[in-house]
Design a protein around this motif. Structure first.
Motif, PDB file in Angstrom:
ATOM      1  N   LEU A 178      -4.748  -1.184  -5.924  1.00  0.00           N
ATOM      2  CA  LEU A 178      -4.761  -2.368  -4.961  1.00  0.00           C
ATOM      3  C   LEU A 178      -5.804  -3.367  -5.177  1.00  0.00           C
ATOM      4  O   LEU A 178      -5.447  -4.337  -5.209  1.00  0.00           O
ATOM      5  CB  LEU A 178      -4.675  -1.794  -3.453  1.00  0.00           C
ATOM      6  CG  LEU A 178      -3.539  -1.115  -3.000  1.00  0.00           C
ATOM      7  CD1 LEU A 178      -3.926  -0.409  -1.847  1.00  0.00           C
ATOM      8  CD2 LEU A 178      -2.235  -1.965  -2.814  1.00  0.00           C
ATOM      9  N   GLN A 213       0.858  -0.986  -0.035  1.00  0.00           N
ATOM     10  CA  GLN A 213      -0.078   0.106  -0.103  1.00  0.00           C
ATOM     11  C   GLN A 213       0.765   1.192  -0.016  1.00  0.00           C
ATOM     12  O   GLN A 213       0.517   2.218  -0.731  1.00  0.00           O
ATOM     13  CB  GLN A 213      -0.832   0.020   1.258  1.00  0.00           C
ATOM     14  CG  GLN A 213      -1.597   1.444   1.659  1.00  0.00           C
ATOM     15  CD  GLN A 213      -2.534   1.238   2.681  1.00  0.00           C
ATOM     16  OE1 GLN A 213      -3.342   0.336   3.113  1.00  0.00           O
ATOM     17  NE2 GLN A 213      -2.385   2.286   3.421  1.00  0.00           N
ATOM     18  N   PRO A 223      -9.465  -2.848   0.521  1.00  0.00           N
ATOM     19  CA  PRO A 223      -9.276  -1.847  -0.549  1.00  0.00           C
ATOM     20  C   PRO A 223     -10.685  -1.782  -1.493  1.00  0.00           C
ATOM     21  O   PRO A 223     -10.937  -0.469  -1.855  1.00  0.00           O
ATOM     22  CB  PRO A 223      -8.235  -2.233  -1.485  1.00  0.00           C
ATOM     23  CG  PRO A 223      -7.310  -3.034  -0.698  1.00  0.00           C
ATOM     24  CD  PRO A 223      -8.051  -3.449   0.287  1.00  0.00           C
ATOM     25  N   THR A 260      -5.857   2.954  -4.318  1.00  0.00           N
ATOM     26  CA  THR A 260      -6.889   1.920  -3.991  1.00  0.00           C
ATOM     27  C   THR A 260      -7.224   1.211  -5.197  1.00  0.00           C
ATOM     28  O   THR A 260      -7.359  -0.106  -5.217  1.00  0.00           O
ATOM     29  CB  THR A 260      -8.028   2.713  -3.060  1.00  0.00           C
ATOM     30  OG1 THR A 260      -7.465   3.364  -2.209  1.00  0.00           O
ATOM     31  CG2 THR A 260      -8.800   1.686  -2.711  1.00  0.00           C
TER      32      THR A 260
END
Length: 435
Positions: free
Chosen positions: A333, A148, A286, A330
């Motif tokens: 991810l 992240q 996420p 995000t």
């Protein structure tokens, strides 16, 4: 090579991962070409042809092939490995940029169709260094918390490139013709890609190519992050044009410093938001955060509709920017989670394509609306559209919670992040919309 999940890793920990600094610095050097070449091409075509219409057409062709062929180029990287795919792409891109620079070095030396063909061909060969670097991050930082932060650092650094790139072009055109910027951009791409491919972190990616060819497409579930980020791109395209319209209607002119400061506030807010987002140890996954971040962007744009002046608008836009980089990070991810290991570069490329396509559509929509409606109404409509996208993605995420994730029993791929590991997944390879 990963930090323990019980310890909150820092951005410094990301850069301490073996081979991370070399690989990341080289990738950023190559990716800086993305911020240098387009503006240089536009300025060079304008000076050579003396026509804004020709410059716009040439740039549209360059941008269209660069953006919409990105997933196809990323698929080549997934299938053949970075070294076998990026070398010919980079060689072709650099060669075509050199030919374009030579063609633009003399006024009216080449007809507009020839310039357009060269620009389109150069755009078609743009190496997908950003998606490839993010796929490499999944191997360098397999721990979720560290990944992240790596993605956040990557996103903020890329955003800063698009701030410094035009500044570099501005310095160059002060003492050299605009075509020199194209040459500099080509050199940055060549040097950066060479350094990137020389990194030991790329060895695993190259050796996994055989399994990549045997695996499926592995993009099931990518529709949710693609839809969310298309909404973010739409908002960015609308904001860029509406800020100009707002400044003009409030007596600041269309090219004044006020417009630059408002757009700078958007970038600053995005950078701050990206760094803070990466520093937080989130408890929610996420996929649940993405629609919330998109909704935050929509709400702030609705608030921007109430701005009485340019200063207030700058503050509102800065808050809106606070959600942009976190939403992008995000989305990457989520794409990494849902994509099979052999499709990670392509998954990241689809996110890039979504935001760029959304931005293009947003600019077109804003141009159509700004001439007919008050600017505040345009901001409110944009915010409402982003909120609707957020609700759609959130609903699709709730419906899809029962779907097994990759790496679970029966899916076949091991969760190590290395392309080619495990047996092929059962994914069909289709980009399934939302569900």
């Amino acid at each position: 090579m990963s930090a323990s999940s019980s310890v909150r890793p820092s951005y410094a920990a990301v850069l301490r991962v073996p081979h991370a600094r070399h690989t990341f610095a080289a990738a950023l050097t190559g990716r800086s070409s993305y911020a240098v070449v387009p503006l240089s091409v536009m300025l060079a075509v304008t000076r050579s042809s003396g026509s804004y219409a020709v410059a716009g057409a040439v740039m549209a062709l360059f941008g269209a092939t660069a953006v919409f062929l990105s997933p196809a180029r990323a698929a080549l990287v997934d299938r053949h490995g970075p070294r076998r795919a990026l070398v010919p792409m980079t060689a072709g891109h650099v060669l075509l940029l050199g030919l374009l620079a030579a063609a633009l070095s003399r006024p009216d030396a080449f007809p507009a169709p020839a310039l357009g063909a060269l620009a389109a061909a150069a755009g078609a060969c743009v190496p997908p260094l950003g998606p490839t670097m993010r796929a490499v991050w999944t191997r360098l930082a397999p721990d979720p918390a560290l990944l992240q932060r790596a993605y956040s650092l990557d996103g903020v650094a890329e955003e800063l490139l698009f701030v410094t790139g035009p500044l570099l072009v501005g310095v160059l055109v002060g003492f050299a013709p605009p075509a020199a910027g194209i040459v500099v951009g080509a050199a940055l791409m060549a040097v950066g890609t060479a350094g990137f491919l020389s990194s030991p972190a790329l060895r695993a990616a190259s050796t996994g190519a055989g399994a990549v060819r045997r695996g499926g497409g592995g993009l099931r579930g990518l529709g949710r992050p693609v839809a969310a980020i298309a909404g973010v791109g739409l908002a960015l395209g609308v904001v860029d044009l509406l800020v100009v319209a707002f400044a003009e209607r409030h007596g600041h002119g269309t090219g004044g410093a006020g417009v630059a400061w408002v757009l700078a506030a958007l970038s600053a807010g995005s950078a701050v938001g990206g760094l803070l987002n990466g520093a937080v140890s989130w408890r929610t996954p996420p996929a649940a955060r993405l629609p919330a971040l998109t909704a935050g962007l929509g709400l702030t744009l609705c608030g921007a509709a109430l701005a009485p002046g340019l200063g207030t608008l700058a503050a509102a836009v800065a808050v809106a920017g606070f959600f942009v980089s976190p939403a992008l990070t995000t989305a990457y991810l989520v794409a990494d989670e849902v994509a099979a290991p052999q499709a990670r570069v392509r998954a990241g490329a689809w996110i890039n394509t979504a935001v760029n396509a959304g931005c293009t559509a947003g600019t077109a929509v804003a141009g159509a609306l700004a001439g007919r409606l008050p600017v505040g109404t345009c901001f409110a409509l944009t915010g409402a559209a982003v909120l609707a996208t957020s609700a759609l993605v959130a609903g699709a995420a709730r419906r899809g919670r029962g779907t097994p994730r990759k790496g679970t029993p029966g899916e076949g791929a091991e969760g190590t992040g290395t392309p080619g590991e495990g047996t092929p997944t059962r994914d069909t390879g289709e980009l399934v919309p939302l569900a």
